[in-house]
Design an enzyme around this catalytic site. Structure first.
Site, PDB file in Angstrom:
ATOM      1  N   ASP A 538      -4.719  -5.517  -6.885  1.00  0.00           N
ATOM      2  CA  ASP A 538      -4.385  -4.410  -5.990  1.00  0.00           C
ATOM      3  C   ASP A 538      -5.578  -4.020  -5.127  1.00  0.00           C
ATOM      4  O   ASP A 538      -6.735  -4.332  -5.446  1.00  0.00           O
ATOM      5  CB  ASP A 538      -3.914  -3.210  -6.813  1.00  0.00           C
ATOM      6  CG  ASP A 538      -2.912  -2.343  -6.064  1.00  0.00           C
ATOM      7  OD1 ASP A 538      -2.798  -2.481  -4.837  1.00  0.00           O
ATOM      8  OD2 ASP A 538      -2.247  -1.518  -6.718  1.00  0.00           O
ATOM      9  N   ASP A 608       5.562  -0.597  -2.266  1.00  0.00           N
ATOM     10  CA  ASP A 608       5.688   0.328  -3.386  1.00  0.00           C
ATOM     11  C   ASP A 608       7.049   1.015  -3.394  1.00  0.00           C
ATOM     12  O   ASP A 608       7.445   1.612  -4.401  1.00  0.00           O
ATOM     13  CB  ASP A 608       4.591   1.392  -3.321  1.00  0.00           C
ATOM     14  CG  ASP A 608       3.246   0.872  -3.794  1.00  0.00           C
ATOM     15  OD1 ASP A 608       3.206  -0.195  -4.435  1.00  0.00           O
ATOM     16  OD2 ASP A 608       2.226   1.529  -3.519  1.00  0.00           O
TER      17      ASP A 608
END
Length: 787
Positions: A538, A608
């Site tokens: 990430d 997301d």
């Protein structure tokens, strides 16, 4: 066998004035066929001679016409033609459908400009560079359009004039130094042209590289700059490529958005002046994707001319389209020149990233499938390139930071019972990470939550018959961390200025070799400590205060690109060191969904936002460039955590199956009915994932144009297909509707797996499937068809 790979032309004002283009074309054609290159001879090309090499497919040829000084690059269905003018300027001639010849009477070659300087040294006393279609334009010698490159010389000026010196044609595709790029696995898969240009006064050299692929209608372009002079110079702009079009009758398409609404499809007419997209974030970014396309007016999924430009780079970029006063269009794309500069000492070089260009005469669908096939097979690499990907369960939306080993094992056990293959432990397992205020950089397991460590947890998961995966954010550092307290100078920062935090974190300075070495070893130590089969990598903030404590003042504007080179170096070593780990990239969702990352990690977390309705737009637009095998796509709980919407589990599953499938919810809290549906979905996806991940993708209905969306995937041999239809809002007393399919064999018969009904391929494509009535919001249906 005739040998010709390099041709040198005289340059400079002493060269005799050449014939006009029309006279030259009528004089006849001497062709040199260079399907591959041999050793560099440095000899002029004999007119009519042929340089061939075994092993290069006729589908990818590069032909050099010595008399006309034209290069003709061919892919299976397209041609790209350029010409070296008298005086040595490389000019753009044509890019489009495949042609037999690179020369014809009246071939465009610029014209007089009443208010721009003429350049008799380039072949005509009325010649104006401001009207000439060029291959790699500069600024300062008569062309007032935006340049593809710019260099600041030792005397402070920025005037350069790159002229042809030589060229070579080689079989295959050379690697790009330190950068991700498309590749070949055999010399017969492509041919590459390299043209060397030089600015004599400064010694600046540019090598333009063009690769034509035999199995893909794509051309990869890049440029390498070298200082061949005696004084330092500074690159102020270094685009990867430029293309001049003879008109501007196009629409510009690009993908823009923000967190949780990535890659909105934007389409608008070109207008006079400058237009384009860019990122100044130090990453390709959520706001714009490093892709644009020029479309003929009215071009659609299966008709019309489309020109695609996709940059293989993960940092700040710029894509510009300038419509000039003669209604021509110039496209350039590459590293963003905003806050960029690169010092080239004598003898030093700079490699620009690769730009992959795709032309389609049959609309956006063909362009997309070309990118999909190339990126899936000749950009992605490693063990998992050709492997089907596992179905996973991620604990993030189930627990966030609040978990212990028992809770994680319970989720994994529930997943195992439903056929899920991979359990992923997300954020919160390291340091003292109870929220996002601390511990990034401290990649040591938190014994409060996992007292027996990662190896124990991974062992528990493995004993359930599942693989174990782990989340990292290695490019970041928390101010509240042991690493920051020990090395406060390891982050990007500028002395005297505050260090701007986002999510209570700063960005590690990956332009520094010592920082890169630490990150590499810290992550490697964790991967060696437990049987980790999957890593989610990430990156949750963009760059600010872009400065490095180790670079001298004269090179501070190199920091952002040096960061990317450092990151690419880490990923190259890490993925080579752990070839059996499946890596997935992530950046606040889809904030770095770009070809550069796909070179190291074959899949990316798409967004997301896991709401099924939101994902219709996100995944549809992402598919313009990126294959389904690159998209992470999961089912999450309802009400959805990003938008609060409640959608049926069946719909969430149908949408998420168009990618790398998984779940982001607490399986231990689900009832028997939902668990039964998940078990069915998992089994269905396992049966279909080879088709979904590696088949040909067709968009059928756009979520940007109506109340429904549809798409399908067809096997390469057309033996089966998977079709999904989603209706967003119900309509009272709706009329009958038919969904026309694409990509099937019209002469074949196809049986629907659900009801056993048989259809002709022609019936499915030309008449269509009748759609069921949708009497509620957010419903979907899917068909699996077999020949």
């Amino acid at each position: 066998m005739d040998q010709i790979t390099t041709t040198t032309l005289p340059t400079g004002p002493a060269r005799p004035r050449r014939r006009t283009v029309l006279q030259a074309m009528l004089a006849g054609l001497g062709a040199v066929n260079a399907r591959a290159a041999l050793a560099d001879t440095g000899q002029p090309a004999p007119a009519g001679g042929a340089a061939g090499a075994s092993g290069v497919s006729d589908a990818a040829t590069i032909t050099y016409d010595a008399q006309q000084r034209t290069f003709h690059l061919r892919t299976p269905s397209t041609s790209y033609i350029l010409q070296v003018l008298a005086g040595g300027m490389p000019a753009h001639v044509y890019w489009g459908r495949r042609l037999h010849s690179a020369s014809w009477p009246g071939m465009r070659n610029g014209h007089e400009d009443a208010v721009a300087p003429a350049r008799a040294d380039l072949g005509d006393r009325d010649f104006s560079p401001n009207t000439q279609p060029q291959e790699f334009p500069g600024y300062g010698t008569g062309d007032f359009r935006h340049p593809a490159y710019q260099a600041r010389l030792a005397n402070g000026t920025t005037v350069t004039d790159l002229r042809y010196v030589s060229h070579r044609i080689v079989a295959g595709k050379p690697r790009l130094e330190g950068l991700p790029a498309t590749y070949v696995e055999g010399d017969g898969e492509a041919a590459t042209l390299e043209i060397t240009l030089r600015d004599a006064p400064s010694g600046l050299v540019a090598i333009l590289s063009y690769t034509a692929f035999a199995g893909h209608d794509a051309i990869a372009r890049s440029v390498r700059f070298t200082n061949d002079g005696h004084a330092p110079l500074r690159l102020a702009r270094a685009c990867s490529a430029a293309v001049d079009f003879p008109h501007a009758n196009f629409e510009l398409l690009h993908l823009s958005g923000d967190w949780a609404r990535e890659r909105e499809l934007i389409r608008r007419r070109l207008e006079p002046g400058m237009q384009g997209i860019e990122s100044r974030r130090g990453a390709s970014g959520l706001e714009h994707n490093p892709f644009i396309a020029l479309l003929a007016p009215g071009a659609g999924e299966d008709h019309g001319d489309v020109y695609g430009f996709s940059l293989v780079y993960s940092g700040s970029f710029a894509a510009r389209v300038e419509v000039g006063q003669y209604r021509t269009a110039r496209v350039s794309m590459g590293i963003n020149d905003f806050d960029f500069e690169w010092l080239l000492e004598p003898g030093q070089s700079f490699q620009a990233p690769e730009l992959v260009m795709v032309y389609s005469a049959a609309g956006l669908g063909t362009m997309s499938r070309t990118y999909h096939g190339l990126y899936r097979s000749r950009l992605a690499r490693g063990t998992f390139r050709d492997k089907t990907r596992p179905v996973l369960i991620n604990n993030w939306e189930a627990t966030y930071f609040n978990f212990d080993a028992a809770k994680l094992e319970a989720i994994a056990r529930a997943g195992s019972d439903l056929g899920i293959e991979l359990f992923v432990l997300d954020d919160g397992w390291f340091g003292k990470r109870d929220d996002d205020h601390s511990s990034l950089g401290d990649w040591v397991v938190d014994k409060r939550k996992l007292p027996a460590g990662l190896a124990d947890l991974a062992g528990r998961v493995n004993r359930l018959g599942m693989q174990f995966g782990l989340w990292f954010e290695p490019e970041m550092i928390s101010v509240n961390s042991d690493l920051y307290r020990a090395h406060p100078d390891w982050c990007l920062h500028v002395p005297g200025h505050d260090r701007t935090e986002q999510r209570h974190q700063l960005v590690l300075d990956l332009s520094r070799k010592d920082v890169c070495a630490h990150v590499l070893e810290a992550v490697s130590a964790v991967l060696r400590s437990a049987p980790v089969a999957y890593v989610k990598w990430d990156m949750n903030r963009n760059m600010s205060e872009i400065g490095s404590s180790l670079l001298p003042p004269a090179q501070q504007r190199e920091t952002a690109h040096r960061y990317m080179l450092g990151l690419y170096g880490i990923l190259e070593t890490l993925t080579s060191r752990f070839p059996n780990v499946l890596f997935e990239s992530c950046a606040s969702g889809g904030g770095r969904f770009d070809p550069g990352m796909l070179y190291y990690m074959p899949q990316t977390w798409t967004s997301d936002n896991s709401d099924a309705v939101s994902r219709l737009r996100i995944q549809y637009a992402t598919s313009l460039v990126y294959p389904l095998s690159a998209m992470g796509s999961h089912v999450s709980a309802v009400p959805n955590h990003q938008v609060g919407r409640v959608t049926p589990l069946r719909t969430r599953g149908d949408v998420a199956m168009s990618g790398n499938f998984g779940y982001e919810l607490d399986l231990t809290r689900m009832g028997p009915e939902d668990k039964a549906e998940i078990k069915r979905q998992v089994a269905q996806y396992k049966a279909l994932r080879g088709l979904i991940q590696f088949g040909d993708f067709y968009r059928l209905r756009s979520p940007f144009e109506g109340n429904d969306t549809a798409w399908m995937v067809v096997a390469k041999d057309k033996s089966e297909a998977f079709v999904v239809y989603v209706h967003v809002l119900a309509e009272a007393n709706a009329p009958l509707d038919w969904l026309r399919l694409r990509g099937l064999d019209p002469a074949a018969r196809y049986v629907c797996a659900a009801d056993g009904k048989a259809y002709g391929g022609d019936q499915l494509m030309y008449a269509g499937l009748i759609l069921p009535a949708m009497n509620a919001d957010f419903l979907s249906t899917a068909w699996h068809l077999r020949r």
